[in-house]
Design an enzyme around this catalytic site. Structure first.
Site, PDB file in Angstrom:
ATOM      1  CE  LYS A   1      -7.328   0.119   6.265  1.00 29.21           C
ATOM      2  NZ  LYS A   1      -7.854   0.227   4.900  1.00 29.21           N
TER       3      LYS A   1
ATOM      4  CB  CYS B   1      -3.439   3.178  -1.710  1.00 28.24           C
ATOM      5  SG  CYS B   1      -4.706   4.394  -1.373  1.00 28.24           S
TER       6      CYS B   1
ATOM      7  CG  HIS C   1      -1.873   1.020   1.390  1.00 24.97           C
ATOM      8  ND1 HIS C   1      -1.586   2.323   1.696  1.00 24.97           N
ATOM      9  CD2 HIS C   1      -3.232   0.963   1.235  1.00 24.97           C
ATOM     10  CE1 HIS C   1      -2.699   3.023   1.730  1.00 24.97           C
ATOM     11  NE2 HIS C   1      -3.715   2.223   1.457  1.00 24.97           N
TER      12      HIS C   1
ATOM     13  CD  GLN D   1      -6.851  -4.510   4.183  1.00 23.80           C
ATOM     14  OE1 GLN D   1      -7.786  -5.266   4.489  1.00 23.80           O
ATOM     15  NE2 GLN D   1      -7.048  -3.267   3.795  1.00 23.80           N
TER      16      GLN D   1
ATOM     17  CG  ASP E   1       0.533  -2.195   6.311  1.00 26.32           C
ATOM     18  OD1 ASP E   1      -0.416  -2.249   7.114  1.00 26.32           O
ATOM     19  OD2 ASP E   1       0.459  -1.653   5.193  1.00 26.32           O
TER      20      ASP E   1
END
Ligand code: PMP
Length: 428
Positions: free
Chosen positions: A238, A378, A135, A215, A212
């Site tokens: 999220k 992104c 991303h 997700q 990261d």
């Protein structure tokens, strides 16, 4: 006892009752942002109605109560990722967390924070390694850090099936590598990356690892300290929580070594007109008035999640993943991104429709009440790698039903006919 019943879960989300043009909403855009259960909305409102006050200052009762709720929220959210509260820094989101890390390392390269900080920072000739599937939030801060320090930015390529080329990773990560930053789960490919293997490669050369977890946090049980990474970020919005709040987790010794990135009130011990002494982490990284009601609401979100049988929820999402991917595979003229059985995936699937632009697909699906994300998500370099400028992404959540996936698949099978595309390969 914990249980999981998707209908009961759905009943917790007021927004899921929405209709779009007479169709029941099928919300398949949780990868962009999740919907919020009532417990989260109530927690934020309750806080604002009963305890709202500035934290860590003021002698009054409300301030003490707000401080306690704020710090309890830190404990709850830290537990959610298997961590101690001292290791959890509030940020405004994953983007801010990654900028904090890269920015602090940039200051460290200039000598701020002393020798321990400098030892972590890249210098000219050093290398920062990311993946081809980042991303932009986990790419541009590293581009900037490379630009400021003279380090070189390199990337681990992805195979055609979306998995990381681990042989290339083993070649790339070497003596010069200072930082290895990667997504736990790509927001386009949905593939769970091999964290342990990447950590082993990075540790072998003494490189710092940055995960990261945007997700993965909504779908997988996280134990960040056990994962072996040094630093990690995720966004509250999220994981069924509010906007404007995320968390940065870091190993104590790493956080202790890093200089602050943002400076100002609430992060100091003593200030003179010439200089300042800083509080230890996490406060050192939390300058200014904090998002207190959001922290309380995010704690409510992870408590809400934790009130379910998460193993059952995970099995439910895994079934959705298979249904989504196999369903799309069986439709003519669809090209999947990250279609692999060689790795664990989350229920998030990006795809391109031969001959129809992603935006047209999105509008057509919307006309059936189905909300998906279209565009480059992104992740321009990743789309370029697959010869695309845009794709359509369907992403499920704990409240998604198999019937909703079927409604989505049924709508997708109508796309090419609607736009008059009949020959496979046209305008790909
Ligand atoms: N990384 C990944 C993998 C993401 O999916 C996102 C959100 N789309 C981000 C980083 C950035 O998160 P935020 O916009 O909440 O800061």
């Amino acid at each position: 006892t914990l249980s999981f019943d998707v209908d009961a879960v759905r009943a917790d989300f007021p927004l899921l009752e929405t209709e779009i043009d007479g169709h029941p909403l099928v919300y398949l855009d949780s990868g962009a942002t999740s919907q919020k259960p009532r417990a989260v909305l109530d927690a934020e409102r309750d806080f604002l109605e009963r305890a709202n006050s500035a934290v860590h200052r003021g002698a009054h009762t409300l301030a003490a109560e707000a401080t306690e709720l704020f710090e309890d929220a830190r404990v709850t959210v830290a537990e959610f990722v298997g961590a101690e509260p001292e290791q959890l820094v509030w940020t405004s989101g994953a983007t801010a967390g990654l900028n904090l890390i890269a920015g602090a390392l940039g200051y460290a390269a200039l000598g701020r924070g002393g020798a321990d900080a400098r030892a972590l920072a890249p210098r000219e000739g050093d290398e920062i390694v990311v993946t081809e599937a980042e991303h932009h939030a986990n790419l541009i801060p590293w581009q900037e850090l490379a630009g400021r320090t003279g380090a070189r930015l390199r990337h681990i390529p992805v195979h055609d099936d979306g998995t990381l080329d681990m042989r290339a990773a083993a070649d790339l990560i070497g003596e010069r590598t200072k930082i290895v930053a990667f997504p736990h789960v790509s927001n386009v490919l949905g593939i769970v990356n091999p964290v342990a293997k990447l950590v082993t490669l990075a540790r072998g050369v003494g490189a710092l690892t940055v995960l990261d977890a945007c997700q993965s946090a909504p779908h997988l049980a996280l134990d960040l300290p056990a994962s072996g990474v040094d630093l990690a970020v995720f966004s509250g919005h999220k994981v069924y929580g509010p906007y404007g709040l995320g968390a940065l987790w870091g190993r104590e010794e790493i956080l202790a070594a890093l200089p602050p990135f943002t400076t100002g009130g609430s992060m100091i011990t003593t200030v003179t007109l010439d200089e300042a002494e800083y509080l230890p982490p996490p406060q050192r990284f939390e300058a200014g008035t904090q998002p207190v009601s959001q922290a309380v609401a995010l704690a409510a979100a992870v408590r809400w999640l934790g009130a379910h049988d998460l193993a059952a929820a995970h099995a439910h999402e895994a079934a959705l993943e298979r249904r989504l991917r196999e369903g799309l595979r069986s439709i003519d003229g669809i090209r999947l991104l990250g279609d692999t059985d060689a790795a664990e995936r989350v229920a998030l699937q990006a795809f391109a429709v031969d001959g129809v632009h992603a935006h047209d697909v999105g509008q057509f699906l919307d006309s059936r009440g189905v909300a998906v994300r279209v565009g480059h998500h992104c992740a321009q370099p990743l789309h370029r790698r697959f010869g695309l400028t845009a794709s359509v992404r369907a992403s499920a959540a704990i409240h998604t039903t198999e019937a909703e996936v079927d409604t989505f698949l049924d709508a997708v099978s109508g796309v090419r006919g609607f736009f008059g595309v009949t020959t496979a390969g046209v305008g790909a």
